[in-house]
Design an enzyme around this catalytic site. Sequence first.
Site, short mmCIF file in Angstrom:
data_model
loop_
_atom_site.label_atom_id
_atom_site.label_comp_id
_atom_site.label_asym_id
_atom_site.label_seq_id
_atom_site.Cartn_x
_atom_site.Cartn_y
_atom_site.Cartn_z
N ASN A 1 0.80 -1.22 0.00
CA ASN A 1 0.00 0.00 0.00
C ASN A 1 0.84 1.27 0.00
OD1 ASN A 1 -2.65 1.37 0.25
ND2 ASN A 1 -1.81 2.04 2.20
N TRP B 1 -5.18 10.60 -13.80
CA TRP B 1 -5.33 9.49 -12.86
C TRP B 1 -6.13 8.34 -13.45
CZ3 TRP B 1 -10.27 8.02 -11.58
CH2 TRP B 1 -11.29 8.97 -11.78
N TRP C 1 -7.44 6.16 -6.35
CA TRP C 1 -6.79 6.98 -7.38
C TRP C 1 -7.21 8.44 -7.26
CZ3 TRP C 1 -2.70 6.68 -10.32
CH2 TRP C 1 -2.10 5.43 -10.49
#
Length: 461
Positions: free
Chosen positions: A337, A355, A378
């Site tokens: 992560n 993105w 995102w």
Amino acid sequence: MEQSPAIMWFREDFRLSDNPAFDAAVRSGRPVLCIFILDEARSPGTAARWWLDEAIRALNGSLGRKGGALHVFRGSSENILGKIVRKTGAGAVFWNRRYDPAGFRADEIIGARLEKDGITALSFPAALLHEPHSIRTGSGTPYKVFSAFWRTARAKSPFISLLPEPEAPVFASLPADCDPATVAPEDYGLVPEQSDRLAGLQESWTPGEDEALELFADFLRNAAEYERNRDFPSRAGTSRLSPYLRFGHISPIRLWDAAERGECPEKFLTEAGWREFAWSVLSAEPDMATRNLRPEFDAMPWRDDPEDLAAWREGRTGYPLVDAGMRELRHTGWMHNRVRMVSASFLVKHLLIDWREGERWFTNMLTDHDPASNPMNWQWSAGTGIDAAPYFRIMNPVLQSRKFDPDGSYIRQWVPELAGLSDRDIHAPWEAGGVKGYPAPITDHRAARERALAAWKNLSS
């Protein structure tokens, strides 16, 4: 006369324990026919398709040990389910609910048609602690800030409690002349063709309920170290349960139950809460994967640069931590992560690439992709969404590397061409004169940061 069967329609809930629909189907007293439908309208990305293939096989094995089987069909869920009901004379259909917009609408239509035909259609909450529409502000609107959302959700008991695996289910058999015909395992058509990716996925994961429960048990044994180690990608500091949650090999109720008993860190449950928040946002913003939730970013001057985008995808940006993460993703279908955040920030802010390009790439590459968490994360990284990180917060990939991979262990694993560098030089090899076979940075951090901030300031003025 033999009692008409109950159909247990598995979708994204590949487990026998803590499965409300399966539990209710068994308790109905009817013989249970377990089915899964390969519906191309809901086909996931490449890595998730591999996982789905393995999940089907694992569930079939679990049912087989109890004397049953998972019967797999291909086609439109609505059409296939209707044909199976008619052919078997089923009196009831059980399933666990889906919450993505298309799945939710389809389930409503299917349920209404079954009831119209006199078939009992029973659905259950099972994938989340709380259904997306159930956590609302005092005025009845969806939350837009995670901390407020989670305070409310954490204080509210889930809809269901932990359920044991049914001990002695009675299974129904499929008629020999069933139309539609079942799909043989060799014809599922889910496994990616790229042999290198297939090998990486196979070596990295064992999908299934048994593995999920074992992973969780291992995590709980080391839970005291979670907060200390969770941000360091070279350490075994995370649970790696995300794809198992995604495919329902384990339920979030099990996490909640462990937290209530003091066995699971509250911080870990909060991470599960972020997943819950994503589904709440998706229920209110069904086009979250394609639309900036902050409309001022519609005017953002994103760069169309196929070469930079390809370098990012392939892990050859010249920034070791970013490249390590993108290579881990390609090989395993998963990424730590902390490194996800750094890699996403790099695409959107260092390269000034939309993105949505990253969201689409992760959709295809992630084993744990789901339609809520991926776009919300995102948009969080890009600063374009609800409760997002500010756009002006730009992660420095070198500083992140030195802080969270101080001895370069993670980089050495995934970028072996840098293995000979010292712990100091491995984070910025260009400062040591570079390494043959490894690219120079495709952009300068300071210049890229200034470009991103200028674009954002022009947007805000």
